[in-house]
Design a protein around this motif. Structure first.
Motif, mmCIF file in Angstrom:
data_model
loop_
_atom_site.group_PDB
_atom_site.id
_atom_site.type_symbol
_atom_site.label_atom_id
_atom_site.label_comp_id
_atom_site.label_asym_id
_atom_site.label_seq_id
_atom_site.Cartn_x
_atom_site.Cartn_y
_atom_site.Cartn_z
ATOM 1 N N GLU A 5 -1.096 0.962 -6.103
ATOM 2 C CA GLU A 5 -2.393 1.519 -5.692
ATOM 3 C C GLU A 5 -3.444 1.278 -6.768
ATOM 4 O O GLU A 5 -4.588 0.970 -6.478
ATOM 5 N N TYR A 8 -4.533 -2.254 -6.579
ATOM 6 C CA TYR A 8 -5.428 -2.435 -5.431
ATOM 7 C C TYR A 8 -6.825 -1.899 -5.736
ATOM 8 O O TYR A 8 -7.830 -2.498 -5.351
ATOM 9 N N VAL A 75 -4.656 0.933 0.841
ATOM 10 C CA VAL A 75 -4.659 2.081 -0.073
ATOM 11 C C VAL A 75 -5.357 3.314 0.507
ATOM 12 O O VAL A 75 -5.358 4.365 -0.131
#
Length: 161
Positions: A5, A8, A75
């Motif tokens: 995450e 991202y 995400v």
């Protein structure tokens, strides 16, 4: 906080930074267009060059938008589930999006001004073309009339006395 995450989020931030730079490039081209349109004699080649640069930027923006949406979809759930953990990242993304929105508004208003100036320029060019055509027609009629004045009709001269 998961590592993927976080990766991202870094990609999302970089994508927004690239988008900001592209929008700044478009703003710069808008200013160049405005300057060109306010010159006494418009250089249409330079104007077309600015249009080409803007078109390239817009294509890059479209690619960035698709990539951003793809990454964001991955995400989104994690961000919504643990907003507190990602609060600073979300805030940074929101600030970048705010900057993008402001620049987009500036571009739209610049485009509207340039469109109006371009239309005005085209209208003036058309008037000039009409006046040149009219002047050419008047000159042509004048020369035709003057040529007729110099033509002496054949005359018969009586030589007998």
């Amino acid at each position: 906080m998961q590592n993927s995450e976080q990766n991202y989020l870094v990609i999302l931030k970089e994508s927004l930074d690239k988008k900001i730079r592209l929008l700044e490039d478009i703003l710069e081209q808008n200013k160049l267009q405005e300057n060109i349109l306010h010159e006494p004699e418009i250089d249409f080649d330079r104007f077309n060059d600015t249009v080409d640069v803007k078109e390239k930027c817009i294509k890059e923006l479209e690619v960035l938008d698709r990539g951003f949406q793809t990454i964001y979809d991955r995400v989104k759930e994690a961000l919504n589930e643990d907003k507190e953990a990602y609060r600073q990242d979300i805030k940074e993304l929101q600030e970048k999006i705010k900057t993008i929105t402001e620049k987009s508004m500036d571009i739209q208003s610049g485009e509207a001004r340039n469109k109006e100036a371009f239309q005005k320029s085209i209208t003036e060019s058309r008037k000039n073309i009409r006046s040149v055509k009219t002047a050419n027609k008047v000159a042509s009629n004048y020369y035709q009339s003057m040529n007729k004045l110099n033509v002496v009709d054949s005359q018969f001269l009586d030589t007998k006395k």
